[in-house]
Scaffold this motif. Structure first.
Motif, short mmCIF file in Angstrom:
data_model
loop_
_atom_site.label_atom_id
_atom_site.label_comp_id
_atom_site.label_asym_id
_atom_site.label_seq_id
_atom_site.Cartn_x
_atom_site.Cartn_y
_atom_site.Cartn_z
N GLY A 27 0.81 -1.21 0.00
CA GLY A 27 0.00 0.00 0.00
C GLY A 27 0.85 1.26 0.00
N LEU A 28 2.11 1.11 0.39
CA LEU A 28 3.00 2.28 0.42
C LEU A 28 3.30 2.84 -0.96
N ILE A 29 3.00 2.06 -2.01
CA ILE A 29 3.27 2.57 -3.36
C ILE A 29 2.51 3.86 -3.63
N VAL A 30 1.44 4.09 -2.89
CA VAL A 30 0.70 5.32 -3.13
C VAL A 30 1.49 6.54 -2.66
N PHE A 31 2.64 6.31 -2.02
CA PHE A 31 3.48 7.43 -1.62
C PHE A 31 4.31 7.97 -2.78
N ALA A 32 4.32 7.24 -3.90
CA ALA A 32 5.13 7.67 -5.05
C ALA A 32 4.87 9.13 -5.43
N PRO A 33 3.60 9.56 -5.56
CA PRO A 33 3.38 10.97 -5.92
C PRO A 33 3.90 11.94 -4.87
N VAL A 34 3.86 11.54 -3.58
CA VAL A 34 4.39 12.41 -2.53
C VAL A 34 5.88 12.64 -2.75
N LEU A 35 6.58 11.54 -3.08
CA LEU A 35 8.02 11.65 -3.29
C LEU A 35 8.34 12.52 -4.50
N ILE A 36 7.48 12.46 -5.51
CA ILE A 36 7.70 13.29 -6.69
C ILE A 36 7.72 14.77 -6.29
#
Lengths: 242, 236
Positions: A172-181
């Motif tokens: 579920g942590l993959i949804v953090f990708a946009p945060v990292l962007i």
């Protein structure tokens, strides 16, 4: 083809007998309605009561929501496979004309096709940002591949459904990708590119800012990343089964 | 003694199944997220996160644990031993609650530092986790598949988590005071909004009452769907 029809018919019978499965399919529909109606309503509330303009965050919000559809659908299929593997049902399918390969293809194709369908609706009719049809066409393959990738991730690494739950939490942590962007400047954020979901969000965000043609390269690399990861996971899973 | 070894075994199982590794990653992500937020938003987001993830993780995981053991027909053998269903329920609940408390504590300390009200915060997490794990267990024994469990869980938890809309400032009603999550959220929020004595009594009393109700319901569900079905093959 006939064999796959059998499986579809079996699933359909399951769906009609067990209304809960039917409702499970409603999750992406609920997500769509949430984006389409609740989001503008919340933004309006914030504008009136808090003098906050949330519409400037619509793009980043969408880059996060677009990941949720393949995440949900991929995991649902993964959970079905984990249940079926724990109960040894897969070996039954393997001796039917469907074969084991047919079974995998089916369990991976369903979340893929459904992700294409629901992502299309979310992008075309979600109403958060005007997205050109070319942009949607560029986004769909890389987004939808996220679903079978997650299914394979779950069943490839989990020994049973309990491990599957722990993995699904981590995945579920993959949804953090946009945060990292948002937080990492450009050359550094490419390190996030080992997360396949990075390319989905990046393609969407670049497309919204600079147009479809600028986002094509990200979609293309993303497609390659997804296919490579899927190939590895598939090998891993097949090796584990035999 | 038996209960203690059962709990140790449950914890070992949870470590082996990767619960703790998963929560190391998740806690790290939450800490990074919280520390990047300005302090005034950070407190609200921290409360929402603590309530909606580490505090109720037991609900999420107990579904898989029960379904797996049910599928492997473990209960048939387990409960012919002197091990009682009540001990099983307590052991599962408390072992998962420990993970809740440890995770919440680490996230809270890393994002907000040490507060004098930490005890009330941790008590809130503990009681919330016990309530939701019991609820999850009572629900899981009625389900056959993971997806079925998650779907039912949205129905069962919907009412119980409603007071969240109050925390984020959307809407409120005095009726929320009957819902255990209201008490949970008050206690989880207490490092930022200290509670008066009356509020403290209300919060602890409400959660205790709800835990009592959940305990009776779960014990009843377990008896009905597991103990009385034993040896009979398929419950359907």
């Amino acid at each position: 083809m006939n064999r796959v029809l059998h499986l579809i018919r079996g699933d359909w019978r399951q769906i009609t007998r067990d209304p809960m499965l039917m409702l499970t399919l409603l999750a992406p529909v609920i997500l769509f309605f949430f984006v389409r109606f609740v989001t503008p309503y919340a933004a309006e509330l914030a504008r009136v009561h808090l003098q906050l303009d949330l519409t400037v965050y619509y793009d980043s919000f969408l880059s996060f929501m677009i990941l949720l559809i393949p995440l949900m659908l991929g995991m649902m299929s993964g959970f079905v496979m984990l249940d079926e593997r724990d109960e040894n049902v897969i070996s039954y399918y393997a001796v039917t004309p469907l074969t084991k390969q047919g079974y995998f293809l089916y369990r991976l194709a369903v979340p893929l096709l459904m992700s294409i369908l629901f992502t299309f609706f979310l992008l075309a009719y979600g109403g958060l940002a005007p997205i050109h049809i070319t942009q949607i066409a560029i986004l769909l393959p890389v987004t939808a591949l996220e679903a079978p990738l997650l299914t394979l991730f779950l069943v490839g690494f989990a020994a049973n459904k309990v491990e599957g739950l722990a993995l699904s939490k981590a995945a579920g942590l993959i949804v953090f990708a946009p945060v990292l962007i948002y937080f990492l400047p450009m050359p550094w954020q490419l390190f996030v590119g080992i997360l396949p979901s990075y390319w989905v969000s990046k393609t969407l965000l670049v497309g919204l800012e600079q147009g479809a043609s600028a986002s094509f390269i990200y979609a293309f690399i993303g497609l390659l990343v997804h296919l490579l990861v899927i190939r590895d996971l598939l090998r891993r899973f097949i090796a584990k089964l035999d | 003694m038996r209960l203690r070894s059962a709990m140790m075994y449950d914890m070992k199982l949870q470590i082996r199944h990767g619960f703790y590794y998963a929560y190391v990653l998740i806690a790290a992500a939450y800490i990074v997220l919280l520390r990047s937020l300005p302090l005034d938003i950070r407190e609200t987001v921290g409360t929402v996160i603590t309530f909606s993830d580490p505090s109720v993780l037991g609900f999420f995981f107990i579904g898989g644990l029960v379904l797996l053991e049910k599928g492997q027909n473990i209960y048939d053998n387990l409960f012919v031993t002197p091990y009682k269903p009540e001990e099983y329920i307590i052991s599962k609940t408390l072992s998962l609650t420990l993970l809740s408390v440890v995770t919440s504590c680490i996230i809270h300390l890393s994002a907000f530092g040490l507060h004098p009200n930490l005890f009330l915060f941790l008590l809130g997490v503990t009681m919330t986790s016990i309530f939701f794990t019991l609820l999850g267990l009572g629900l899981a024994v009625r389900c056959q598949t993971l997806n079925g469990f998650f779907l039912m869980s949205t129905v069962y938890t919907f009412v119980f988590v409603l007071p969240l809309v109050d925390v984020i400032g959307v809407w409120t009603t005095p009726l929320f005071y009957f819902i255990p999550a209201k008490a949970s959220l008050m206690m989880i929020q207490s490092p930022f909004n200290p509670l008066g004595t009356g509020q403290m009594i209300y919060a602890i009393g409400t959660l205790t009452a709800w835990i009592g109700i959940a305990w009776m319901w779960t014990r009843f569900s377990f008896r009905k769907f597991i103990t009385l079905q034993m040896g009979g093959g398929d419950p359907q």
